[in-house]
Design a protein around this motif. Structure first.
Motif, PDB file in Angstrom:
ATOM      1  N   ALA A 132      84.130 -28.825  -7.831  1.00  0.00           N
ATOM      2  CA  ALA A 132      84.259 -29.734  -8.935  1.00  0.00           C
ATOM      3  C   ALA A 132      84.642 -29.034 -10.054  1.00  0.00           C
ATOM      4  O   ALA A 132      83.950 -28.401 -10.510  1.00  0.00           O
ATOM      5  CB  ALA A 132      83.015 -30.473  -9.052  1.00  0.00           C
ATOM      6  N   SER A 133      85.860 -29.572 -10.724  1.00  0.00           N
ATOM      7  CA  SER A 133      86.008 -28.917 -11.901  1.00  0.00           C
ATOM      8  C   SER A 133      86.576 -27.364 -11.632  1.00  0.00           C
ATOM      9  O   SER A 133      87.188 -26.989 -10.747  1.00  0.00           O
ATOM     10  CB  SER A 133      85.393 -29.225 -12.959  1.00  0.00           C
ATOM     11  OG  SER A 133      86.069 -28.745 -14.355  1.00  0.00           O
ATOM     12  N   LYS A 134      85.697 -26.624 -12.436  1.00  0.00           N
ATOM     13  CA  LYS A 134      85.870 -25.029 -12.305  1.00  0.00           C
ATOM     14  C   LYS A 134      84.538 -24.424 -11.836  1.00  0.00           C
ATOM     15  O   LYS A 134      84.323 -23.299 -12.143  1.00  0.00           O
ATOM     16  CB  LYS A 134      86.249 -24.476 -13.564  1.00  0.00           C
ATOM     17  CG  LYS A 134      87.416 -24.770 -14.102  1.00  0.00           C
ATOM     18  CD  LYS A 134      87.718 -24.070 -15.508  1.00  0.00           C
ATOM     19  CE  LYS A 134      88.902 -24.680 -15.959  1.00  0.00           C
ATOM     20  NZ  LYS A 134      89.334 -23.949 -17.581  1.00  0.00           N
ATOM     21  N   SER A 135      83.935 -25.372 -10.895  1.00  0.00           N
ATOM     22  CA  SER A 135      82.785 -24.708 -10.171  1.00  0.00           C
ATOM     23  C   SER A 135      82.755 -24.749  -8.757  1.00  0.00           C
ATOM     24  O   SER A 135      83.408 -26.099  -8.348  1.00  0.00           O
ATOM     25  CB  SER A 135      81.481 -25.601 -10.852  1.00  0.00           C
ATOM     26  OG  SER A 135      81.216 -25.352 -12.160  1.00  0.00           O
ATOM     27  N   VAL A 136      82.258 -24.008  -7.941  1.00  0.00           N
ATOM     28  CA  VAL A 136      82.231 -23.774  -6.593  1.00  0.00           C
ATOM     29  C   VAL A 136      81.032 -23.617  -6.085  1.00  0.00           C
ATOM     30  O   VAL A 136      80.246 -22.546  -6.418  1.00  0.00           O
ATOM     31  CB  VAL A 136      83.379 -23.157  -5.912  1.00  0.00           C
ATOM     32  CG1 VAL A 136      83.313 -22.965  -4.317  1.00  0.00           C
ATOM     33  CG2 VAL A 136      84.545 -23.203  -6.526  1.00  0.00           C
ATOM     34  N   LEU A 137      80.646 -24.518  -5.022  1.00  0.00           N
ATOM     35  CA  LEU A 137      79.052 -24.374  -4.431  1.00  0.00           C
ATOM     36  C   LEU A 137      79.473 -24.055  -2.975  1.00  0.00           C
ATOM     37  O   LEU A 137      80.103 -24.819  -2.254  1.00  0.00           O
ATOM     38  CB  LEU A 137      78.143 -25.689  -4.482  1.00  0.00           C
ATOM     39  CG  LEU A 137      76.933 -25.674  -3.488  1.00  0.00           C
ATOM     40  CD1 LEU A 137      75.954 -24.670  -4.195  1.00  0.00           C
ATOM     41  CD2 LEU A 137      76.275 -26.905  -3.626  1.00  0.00           C
ATOM     42  N   ARG A 138      78.762 -22.891  -2.379  1.00  0.00           N
ATOM     43  CA  ARG A 138      79.006 -22.304  -0.993  1.00  0.00           C
ATOM     44  C   ARG A 138      77.636 -22.373  -0.388  1.00  0.00           C
ATOM     45  O   ARG A 138      76.537 -21.967  -1.096  1.00  0.00           O
ATOM     46  CB  ARG A 138      79.510 -21.116  -1.072  1.00  0.00           C
ATOM     47  CG  ARG A 138      81.093 -20.947  -1.524  1.00  0.00           C
ATOM     48  CD  ARG A 138      81.678 -19.519  -1.687  1.00  0.00           C
ATOM     49  NE  ARG A 138      83.134 -19.348  -1.729  1.00  0.00           N
ATOM     50  CZ  ARG A 138      83.688 -19.543  -3.004  1.00  0.00           C
ATOM     51  NH1 ARG A 138      82.929 -19.723  -4.096  1.00  0.00           N
ATOM     52  NH2 ARG A 138      85.140 -19.612  -3.132  1.00  0.00           N
ATOM     53  N   LEU A 139      77.776 -22.884   0.849  1.00  0.00           N
ATOM     54  CA  LEU A 139      76.361 -22.873   1.520  1.00  0.00           C
ATOM     55  C   LEU A 139      76.639 -22.351   2.910  1.00  0.00           C
ATOM     56  O   LEU A 139      77.559 -22.911   3.576  1.00  0.00           O
ATOM     57  CB  LEU A 139      76.123 -24.429   1.626  1.00  0.00           C
ATOM     58  CG  LEU A 139      75.795 -25.329   0.397  1.00  0.00           C
ATOM     59  CD1 LEU A 139      75.536 -26.814   0.585  1.00  0.00           C
ATOM     60  CD2 LEU A 139      74.400 -24.593  -0.380  1.00  0.00           C
ATOM     61  N   GLY A 140      75.740 -21.528   3.321  1.00  0.00           N
ATOM     62  CA  GLY A 140      75.857 -20.809   4.390  1.00  0.00           C
ATOM     63  C   GLY A 140      75.955 -19.358   4.492  1.00  0.00           C
ATOM     64  O   GLY A 140      75.328 -18.763   3.843  1.00  0.00           O
ATOM     65  N   THR A 141      77.044 -18.757   5.245  1.00  0.00           N
ATOM     66  CA  THR A 141      77.210 -17.324   5.266  1.00  0.00           C
ATOM     67  C   THR A 141      77.897 -16.814   3.965  1.00  0.00           C
ATOM     68  O   THR A 141      78.767 -17.117   3.609  1.00  0.00           O
ATOM     69  CB  THR A 141      78.115 -16.939   6.288  1.00  0.00           C
ATOM     70  OG1 THR A 141      77.318 -17.266   7.755  1.00  0.00           O
ATOM     71  CG2 THR A 141      78.325 -15.258   6.525  1.00  0.00           C
ATOM     72  N   LEU A 142      77.220 -15.705   3.481  1.00  0.00           N
ATOM     73  CA  LEU A 142      77.630 -15.501   1.988  1.00  0.00           C
ATOM     74  C   LEU A 142      77.815 -13.889   2.084  1.00  0.00           C
ATOM     75  O   LEU A 142      76.957 -13.281   2.688  1.00  0.00           O
ATOM     76  CB  LEU A 142      76.753 -15.779   0.877  1.00  0.00           C
ATOM     77  CG  LEU A 142      76.415 -17.428   0.843  1.00  0.00           C
ATOM     78  CD1 LEU A 142      75.153 -17.488  -0.071  1.00  0.00           C
ATOM     79  CD2 LEU A 142      77.934 -17.938   0.485  1.00  0.00           C
ATOM     80  N   GLN A 143      78.822 -13.277   1.215  1.00  0.00           N
ATOM     81  CA  GLN A 143      78.647 -11.668   1.078  1.00  0.00           C
ATOM     82  C   GLN A 143      78.776 -11.648  -0.405  1.00  0.00           C
ATOM     83  O   GLN A 143      79.911 -11.357  -1.172  1.00  0.00           O
ATOM     84  CB  GLN A 143      80.021 -11.328   1.647  1.00  0.00           C
ATOM     85  CG  GLN A 143      79.865 -11.317   3.038  1.00  0.00           C
ATOM     86  CD  GLN A 143      80.932 -10.632   3.958  1.00  0.00           C
ATOM     87  OE1 GLN A 143      82.229 -10.948   3.592  1.00  0.00           O
ATOM     88  NE2 GLN A 143      80.765  -9.534   4.799  1.00  0.00           N
TER      89      GLN A 143
END
Length: 417
Positions: A131-142
């Motif tokens: 949304a706009s200049k924000s990103v939410l990631r859910l799950g596998t992360l590095q």
């Protein structure tokens, strides 16, 4: 073959199914598909570690393995809130090893049999919302943040499970915040509780960001808490000073304050780590000097499955024992200046003193590394990378570790689309 374990896959599948319902219209999927890309990374890794101390439990660790990592990243659907999904599959295959040569970190091995596994694997899925200049990631992360850095120094990279929000709503300011609950180690197919040493926790919470004051200067602050184990604050400064044509000075200063938290499952934690790197670039040459000063009664804490964000993290050692003060000198050269593009050289020496353990009061450690790398520039093997790493590590004044090590690494990345 080991079974691929994805503890959170059912939850992610349900989430993704719900997210994809409103995406039936083809126009909404245009960017989701057109902005997607995929690649496969191949890494052939041979590691030979010769233990030179007389009391070593085994004479050497010597293993050879082939790794495959496939990454697929979608774009985002159109609309005020865009949706996407990423996937990563990792597979490691044993080429040569045995129970008396195990333990390089390339391959897992049986707890009772001590036999290295023939193969191991992992599948990771990540849902993402923009949304706009924000990103939410859910799950596998590095994540690559001062308080949590994933490890990518062996055959396969480690991963974490959780959520990460990255926001750049304000010009020059990047915010990161989230929670991690599981980790997958670099030589494992299982997802384990997040933790430090032998202690485990329900979650690691973190927040912070960096502020680019101008193109030459950036400040950062982060806070992390491994529940009931430790809490940590970080302040950093990075400055680049162009001195003249082909001449620059880069300063990277970092400070950590780490203390115990809650139930103190790993015991009392008391560490302050002040470290920095100064690099002078002169054409194809780079000359670096590093320092790392620690105070307090305990070692510098960092997450299992990760690496410490300190300047004297080198090939074999981290130089983060309690009380250990260390310095480093380093030299890099890019042979493109001599008409050999793709060829590079690095050598460094790191010396640490005043280490404290339960039985040692003034331990010493030192490490010498040499790294020669070449990336093929043309022909059928174009972009194939070859790297030789040589390590000598010694300790003394009560510490009794001594290692000679060689690593040969061949890598190639193929873009699928």
């Amino acid at each position: 073959m080991n079974h691929i374990r994805t503890a959170s896959a059912p939850h992610l599948a349900a989430m993704l199914a719900g997210l994809t319902l409103p995406m039936a219209a083809a126009p909404a999927l245009a960017d989701f598909i057109e902005d997607s890309h995929a690649k496969i990374e191949l890494r052939n890794h041979y590691l030979n570690r010769d233990f030179r101390q007389s009391n070593a439990p085994q004479a050497k660790a010597d293993e050879w393995a082939q790794g495959f990592t496939t990454k697929i990243e979608s774009g985002f659907t159109e609309g005020t809130v865009g949706f996407g999904v990423d996937a990563m599959g990792q597979l490691g295959i044993k080429l040569d090893s045995s129970r008396d040569r195990r333990g390089t970190g390339l391959l897992p091995y049986g707890r009772n049999s001590l036999e290295p596994d023939d193969d191991y694997s992992e599948l990771g899925l990540t849902a993402k919302l923009r949304a706009s200049k924000s990103v939410l990631r859910l799950g596998t992360l590095q994540p690559l943040l001062p308080v949590v850095v994933y490890n990518d120094t062996r055959l396969l990279a480690s991963t974490f499970q959780g959520g990460l929000l990255t926001s750049q709503e304000l010009d020059g300011l990047t915010f990161n915040g989230g929670r991690l609950t599981k980790t997958n180690l670099r030589d494992s197919s299982s997802r384990d509780d997040i933790g430090y040493g032998a202690a485990t926790s329900d979650a690691f919470d973190f927040a912070g960001g960096s502020w680019a004051i101008n193109p030459q200067l950036a400040l950062s602050y982060y806070y992390g808490k491994l529940e009931d184990i430790y809490r940590q604050q970080f302040v950093g400064l990075v400055h680049t000073w162009p001195l003249a044509e082909g001449l620059s000075l880069r300063s990277d200063i970092r400070y950590f304050d780490s203390r115990e938290d809650g139930a103190e499952r790993a015991g009392r934690i008391d560490n302050r780590n002040f470290n920095g790197m100064f690099t002078l670039g002169v054409g194809a040459h780079k000359f670096s000097t590093n320092f790392q000063q620690q105070s307090g009664d305990s070692a510098f804490p960092f997450l299992n499955g990760g690496d410490p964000y300190v300047v004297n993290l080198v090939t074999y050692n981290t130089f983060t024992r309690a009380g250990l003060d260390s310095w480093q000198v380093r030299y890099d050269y890019d042979f493109a200046a001599l008409g050999v593009p793709g060829l590079s050289f690095m050598t460094r020496y790191t010396d640490g003193r005043h280490a404290k353990t339960a039985t040692v009061d003034n331990g010493r450690e030192w490490e010498r590394d040499t790294d020669i790398a070449y990336v093929v520039q043309s022909g059928p093997l174009k972009n194939v990378s070859l790297r030789w790493r040589n390590v000598t590590f010694r300790s003394g004044n009560g510490l009794t570790n001594a290692v000679d090590e060689n690593r040969l690494i061949v890598g190639y990345t193929l873009a699928l689309w």
